[in-house]
Design a protein around this motif. Structure first.
Motif, PDB file in Angstrom:
ATOM      1  N   HIS A  13     -18.110  28.829 -28.467  1.00  9.12           N
ATOM      2  CA  HIS A  13     -18.806  28.272 -26.936  1.00  9.12           C
ATOM      3  C   HIS A  13     -20.418  28.258 -27.310  1.00  9.12           C
ATOM      4  CE1 HIS A  13     -16.064  30.507 -25.382  1.00  9.12           C
ATOM      5  NE2 HIS A  13     -16.550  31.501 -25.619  1.00  9.12           N
ATOM      6  N   ARG A  14     -20.655  27.773 -26.087  1.00  3.71           N
ATOM      7  CA  ARG A  14     -22.642  27.426 -26.095  1.00  3.71           C
ATOM      8  C   ARG A  14     -23.724  28.858 -26.338  1.00  3.71           C
ATOM      9  NH1 ARG A  14     -23.197  22.623 -23.666  1.00  3.71           N
ATOM     10  NH2 ARG A  14     -25.527  22.615 -23.332  1.00  3.71           N
ATOM     11  N   LEU A  15     -23.499  29.645 -26.162  1.00  4.03           N
ATOM     12  CA  LEU A  15     -23.828  30.780 -25.800  1.00  4.03           C
ATOM     13  C   LEU A  15     -25.604  31.402 -24.837  1.00  4.03           C
ATOM     14  CD1 LEU A  15     -23.890  31.826 -29.983  1.00  4.03           C
ATOM     15  CD2 LEU A  15     -22.101  31.934 -28.246  1.00  4.03           C
ATOM     16  N   SER A  16     -25.157  30.925 -23.845  1.00  6.97           N
ATOM     17  CA  SER A  16     -26.874  29.951 -23.466  1.00  6.97           C
ATOM     18  C   SER A  16     -27.693  31.670 -23.005  1.00  6.97           C
ATOM     19  CB  SER A  16     -25.915  30.044 -21.766  1.00  6.97           C
ATOM     20  OG  SER A  16     -24.622  28.963 -21.989  1.00  6.97           O
ATOM     21  N   GLY A  17     -26.999  33.221 -23.568  1.00 10.80           N
ATOM     22  CA  GLY A  17     -28.522  33.546 -23.745  1.00 10.80           C
ATOM     23  C   GLY A  17     -28.916  33.237 -24.626  1.00 10.80           C
ATOM     24  N   VAL A  18     -28.764  33.135 -25.782  1.00 15.97           N
ATOM     25  CA  VAL A  18     -29.146  32.576 -27.158  1.00 15.97           C
ATOM     26  C   VAL A  18     -30.388  32.013 -26.693  1.00 15.97           C
ATOM     27  CG1 VAL A  18     -29.600  32.241 -29.420  1.00 15.97           C
ATOM     28  CG2 VAL A  18     -27.875  33.548 -28.544  1.00 15.97           C
ATOM     29  N   ALA A  19     -29.654  30.920 -25.951  1.00 14.53           N
ATOM     30  CA  ALA A  19     -30.985  29.453 -25.529  1.00 14.53           C
ATOM     31  C   ALA A  19     -31.638  30.044 -25.247  1.00 14.53           C
ATOM     32  CB  ALA A  19     -30.067  28.504 -25.180  1.00 14.53           C
TER      33      ALA A  19
END
Length: 491
Positions: A233-239
């Motif tokens: 997954h893109r892991l938008s939360g980390v970004a």
């Protein structure tokens, strides 16, 4: 014995994928000994036993020396200055391409701008882990304070995802923190971890992350080094929360895919008839390409077009054929929930081969029997999918092993079952034989092997009957193919 020594042993064991029971069996020590060591029980570890465990875990030279030194003289060993943690070396002989991606990682993780955190994302089998390890191995000199690795197992099915608290415990041990100084709560561990790594030029590799929540506690507060994360997954939360860069990994271009194929089957065959069709079928996925290349190398007599047709048939029968990004993905277990069991079965058969090479045929039979149990479990979970392939192949291996050990009747029984498992049922429309004949060839090969075994035990009339059936099946196949019809086992 110290708790620190036991905790270090536990960390190496988990990283190597051993349970306590499997490590005890493989190293030739008792399970009670392994448990006593890991819990810091009383008594000094016995030197030869420790050395066998070190060899079984396949540690690097430095890791093995550290474990042996702590076992021999824990007080003196603990006084030594801890060496920076390092990733274990990996053979990248088959690594192909990804030049642009490696360059972008270098710019993002070592450049002057940004937080030096990158998330590499893409579907399983696209090469995320291999890319991360390749980059880390090539840039170790940029991180003099060491490298930390955690397989977060975010998408495993049998072994659950790693809890961040457990990963923090292992990281703190690797960084030289004594077990007694590691707090119990995740918040306290995260705070200690960030204090220890503050200002260090350290590379942290977080592989196979499930989601942002699993990753956040493992990120340094203000990394002087770098963090490389892989996930589906893109892991938008980390970004959003940590300013991480995102890199989507695409399939390999045709030129690089052909190079992977050529490393196993040679340049001429990889560029020959049927190669373009096979490469298109693989969809540029490195994991799929490597598996196909190994399959093609093991069967040099088979044309690449025939191999593609065979793989299409197997894929069409897959229970996950509706959810895949390449034709072979489901066959490899790419999107199947039982991939870990498939890998366990394959590992047991490989172990059996090496046990035979070492002159331990009884132990080899035991490993094959364990593999059989794994494949039967898979067959119960997904009826029909594993019978004609892995389970039947395993039983054929078992029959040959039994014959070598003098168990003729048992060998014939296992071989006969392997043949029957390869007979598709007319009642199951998903098990019909298409004109391309890949499944038919599997049955024919099983019958031929069964005939050889019957001859070896003196049952020549039965062997002749099996070979007669082989001829009849081949005739039926030729007739059906010429007529453009589907052929079934009964005509």
């Amino acid at each position: 014995m110290t708790a620190r020594w036991g905790a270090l042993l536990r960390r190496h064991r988990i990283r190597a994928g051993f349970t306590q029971e499997r490590l005890a069996e493989a190293a030739g020590v008792s399970i009670r000994t392994i448990r006593r060591w890991e819990t810091g029980g009383r008594g000094q570890p016995h030197g030869p036993s420790v050395r066998r465990v070190v060899q079984t875990l396949d540690l690097t030279a430095g890791e093995g020396e550290q474990l042996l030194a702590m076992a021999a003289d824990p007080v003196r060993a603990q006084r030594r200055t801890a060496s920076p943690p390092r990733l274990r070396p990996v053979d990248f002989g088959s690594f192909v391409g990804r030049v642009a991606e490696l360059g972008r990682l270098t710019a993002d993780l070592t450049g002057a701008r940004g937080r030096h955190i990158v998330v590499v994302h893409g579907p399983r089998g696209i090469g995320k882990t291999f890319l991360a390890w390749r980059w880390a191995a090539g840039h170790s000199a940029r991180f003099p304070d060491g490298q930390l690795l955690a397989d977060l197992r975010g998408f495993g099915t049998n072994a659950g995802a790693q809890a961040p608290s457990d990963v923090l415990y292992d990281f703190l041990l690797a960084l030289g923190v004594a077990p007694g100084e590691i707090p119990g709560g995740i918040d306290e561990r995260a705070a200690l971890y960030r204090r220890v790594v503050a200002g260090k030029r350290l590379l942290v590799v977080l592989d196979n992350a499930r989601d942002s929540n699993q990753v956040q506690p493992l990120l340094p507060a203000n990394p002087a080094g770098a963090v490389l994360i892989t996930s589906r997954h893109r892991l938008s939360g980390v970004a959003v929360g940590s300013g991480a860069e995102s890199m989507a990994l695409a399939p390999l271009p045709d030129s690089d895919a052909r190079r992977i194929l050529a490393t196993s089957i040679g340049t001429r065959r990889a560029a020959g008839e049927g190669s373009g069709e096979l490469l298109a079928f693989c969809g540029g996925q490195p994991l799929v390409l490597a598996a196909v290349a190994a399959r093609a190398a093991a069967r040099p007599e088979l044309g690449l077009r025939e191999l593609t047709e065979e793989l299409r048939e197997l894929t069409a029968a897959s229970p996950a054929s509706h959810d895949r990004t390449s034709g072979l993905a489901a066959v490899l277990g790419e999107y199947h929930p039982d991939v870990e069991l498939m890998e366990l079965g394959s590992g047991l058969l490989t172990q059996a081969h090496h046990l035979n090479e070492a002159g331990r045929p009884d132990d080899a039979l035991s490993a094959i029997t364990d593999a059989e149990a794994v494949y039967r479990q898979l067959d119960r979970q997904t009826p029909g999918f594993y019978r004609a392939g892995p389970l039947a192949d395993c039983l054929m291996n078992k029959s040959l092993q039994l014959l070598d050990l003098g168990f003729a009747a048992e060998a014939v029984k296992a071989s006969a079952e392997a043949v029957e498992l390869r007979r598709p049922s007319d009642d199951d429309p998903g098990q019909r034989w298409a004109p391309t004949g890949g499944l038919l060839r599997m049955l024919v090969a099983g019958l031929e092997n069964h005939a050889v075994l019957l001859c070896a035990v003196g049952r020549r009339s039965e062997a002749l009957a099996a070979l007669t059936e082989v001829v009849e099946l081949r005739k039926r196949f030729v007739t059906a193919k010429q007529a453009g019809r589907t052929v079934s086992p009964r005509g």
